[in-house]
Every structure is written in C-alpha cells, then in structure tokens.
Enzyme design. Sequence first.
Site, PDB file in Angstrom:
ATOM      1  CE  LYS A   7      19.985  28.514   3.594  1.00 30.64           C
ATOM      2  NZ  LYS A   7      18.786  27.651   3.511  1.00 30.64           N
ATOM      3  CD  GLU A  62      22.260  12.266   7.662  1.00 25.96           C
ATOM      4  OE1 GLU A  62      22.243  11.592   6.601  1.00 25.96           O
ATOM      5  OE2 GLU A  62      21.277  12.875   8.105  1.00 25.96           O
ATOM      6  CB  CYS A 110      19.282  10.271   4.140  1.00 26.81           C
ATOM      7  SG  CYS A 110      19.240  10.699   5.883  1.00 26.81           S
ATOM      8  CD  GLU A 164      19.499  10.102  -1.045  1.00 24.44           C
ATOM      9  OE1 GLU A 164      19.184   9.821   0.118  1.00 24.44           O
ATOM     10  OE2 GLU A 164      20.253  11.047  -1.351  1.00 24.44           O
TER      11      GLU A 164
END
Length: 488
Positions: free
Chosen positions: A177, A252, A286, A383
């Site tokens: 997906k 992750e 990331c 973040e």
Amino acid sequence: MSASPFPNALVIDGQHLATAAGTSTLVDPATEQPFTTVPIASVAEVDQAIDGAGRAFRDASWRHADPQIRADTLYRIAARIRERQEDLARIEAQNVGKPISDARAEIGAGARCFEYYAGGISRFVGETIPVSGSGFDYTLRQPVGVVAAIVPWNFPFLMACWKVAPALATGNAVVLKPASLTPLTALALGALALEAGLPAGLLQVIAGPGRVIGDHLVRHSGVRKISFTGETTTGAHILKQAADDIKRVSLELGGKSPNVIFADADLERAAATAPIAVFGNTGQDCCARSRILVERRVYAPFLEALVAATRALVIGAPLDEATQIGPMVSAGQRETVERYIALARDEGGRVVLGGDRPRSPGYYLAPTIIEGLQRDSRTCQEEIFGPVVCVQPFDSEAEAVALANDSVYGLAGSIWTRDLGRALRVARDIESGVLSVNSNSSVYQEIPFGGFKRSGFGRDLGMEAMRLYTEVKNVFVHVPAEPEEDAT
C-alpha cells in the site's frame, strides 16, 4: 505497465483492475495542477487482495520453489526496472516533486535492491546447534506469510523495493500500500513484477486513504506481518491496531538527526556537504541532519560557510537537470513547515537564511537556517519534515553527545572530526541506529537501516531485513546411541 502515461490500475490477483470505490486526483507539486487520477481500492478489494495473497502463499509453490527460481524472478524484476528507469524516474519526479537526478538514482537503487536479495536467497541459511541431549539440532528460516508493506510519500518507489524484495526473496506474499499522495510507481512496480513472471497473487498493490484501507489492512486476520515506514504517530497507531493478533511489526519512523561538527574537522568539506544532508528531497527525509551541532570556537566561520553553501543550491523544476531542490510534496506539507518557521521566531530563534517561498507556482519553500534556539524548543525537538535546520553551539565532547541524544528520536547522524578516538567514542555514545563519520551518507543496501527510541524498531536493508520476514523454527532430532555389536 499501462498504455497510459501514468499507471492507472490496482494490481490484484494478477489483474490490472479499475475500482468501484472511485478515483483520486493527483496534483503536480511543481505546478499545483492536477495531472492524473488513480483508483481507490474499496474495503472489498482490500479483502480480495489479502485473500489472494493468502492463497498464493498457501499454494507453497513459491516458498518451496528451488531458490534459483525465486532468485531468477527477482533478477528479472530488477531488469524490468532498469529497462523502464527513465520513465519511472520521470513519473516519480512529477508525482513527488523531487529532482529528476535524485529520482533516477532512486529507481536505480530499487533495481539494485532486487538484485541484492536475489543474490541473498542462496546465502540466507539456518544453523546447526550442538545440544547436550543425544541428538542433532537445526534451525529453519521460514516465511511469515502475508506481509502488509506500507510505504511513505517521500521515497515511494525505493521504500517499496526495500520491503517487497526481501519479503518475496524469503518466500512471502505481499500486499503493498503506497501513500495516497504518491501511488504511481508502486502501481508500476506491481505491473513490472507480473511482466517479469512473478506468479499472480504474490504481489498485490492497492491504493487509497490510510485511515480507511490502511487500517483495514493492518487489522485483517489474514495479514501476519506489517512493515511500515512513515510518521511516528501513525506508526504507534499501527502498532496498537496490530496488537490483538500479535502480528509481527517493523517500524521505521521519524527522526531529528544531529550533524556534529568538532573544531578539528575538515570544516570546508563539512560545511559544503551539510546543506544536501538536510535540504535534499526538500528536507522531506527522516534521516535529514536537521540539527547541526558545532563546537563553539569554530561556530561563526562554520555558519558563514554553511550559509554560502546553502545559497548556492539550485532550486528549480523537478525535470530540470540542474535542479537540486524541488518543491515540497503538497500545499499542506509546506504550510506545516511554515508554521514551524513562525514558531521558531516566537521561540527566540533567528532566521539566518530562507523561510520564504522562492518561486511560484509550485509548493516551493526556500532552505531555511535558524540559530539561537534553546535546546528544549519545539523547533529543535520536533520533526519538521521540511527544509529547515537548527544550528546550535557546544563546548565539549560530553555536551555534544548530550545535545545529540536530547531527542525522542534516534535514527541517523553524522560526526565530523579528525580524531579517531573521539569519533569512536561519540559514535558509541550517540543513540542512533545509523551513523557516519566524516560523511553524511549512512544508508547503503548492504547494511541494516533503522532507529532507536521513537524512530522505530526492526531493520530494512542488509541481510537483517530477510530475518525480519521469517520465523525461526528449531528442530531437534533424537539420535539413539549406536547399538553394541552382536558378540556372536
């Protein structure tokens, strides 16, 4: 692949399917204009994909196949990717907004990923174990079953390859997906795999909103393993959804990675490479080194060199060969980052460079350098996932380590020093899954990739990824003592 310029069908049970659930319109980040539509899977089609993957797995012809058969199939997928590299790169560049040179490199890396795991199949082995009993003990590595691979919008094709290739190599079936914003190259991968001779059902590709079909996929009892790359809050949500069935999960997630510059480092090289380390992919990475920590006695000259190197970056259209920095993926993502820049000013930060929209149309945002923030400010802690870097001074090795670890994340990082002992000490003490010394490159096909703390658990890449798509089965065989010879 479809005769259309863009992939426009789900891949379910070996068929290219339109859908009854409707379509989604994709917008070009560089022009802000719609450019194609893609089908949205219904819940029934998600069930169909999972059921088909389950049948393909239970059929056992793939997982029990001669290892060379699986290897040859993965090599053929890699060859198809290489044949279509330019087309796939242009699709990725337009869908995500990334520079065409980056997109080409990522498509090539996806092909190498399939080649690596094709070669790893015959080298991924169990063990024989000496035991105290009178017998022989060995372990088997067996596939988990149906894998749900959920990939993000920032590296859509590459992340899909990172998950699909090792899962297929170890004998699993996969339901892939992609993110709703960037499904095109995942749909293309499903079509290419069929062209390469992958048996129907082993790779299903569905598209649609995560909170509908993603949640259904995660909760479905037919899924035994979930491999997710994406935002930390979503990862926590997936983990909770998977708990009742005790599904195997690899995550992750986010990062707030440090780039630690000591005074004895090659400052010219560190400053020249730091901009791409954080602003590459428009900061939507990331692993972005979004906190630069600089020893105080070289702070001023380093900051000056960093600003100069950042000014030299070429911001432009994704399909322009000279472009280094393209637009952000969406209007919403740019607005989120702009709110953080405003917050940084409210928190006492000084915007040294950038913070504006350098061109229009397109979701462009200039690379932004901020200094003067406190270590506990939200801008330094959260973040941002955009082209923003916070620069902070430190006075000692111990303070550098403390600053680097002052984060809920622990994914990546860099250390710049000519002192080997210091490099080894700091690398040992920074709480991150992947680190580099005198380099900002820490992700390679051959090595395990993943994070500490809220950056997730489990690993992509390397042989470690193959382990995470398998269960360990131990077999003990009783061996009776040798009978005494008949004296007669």
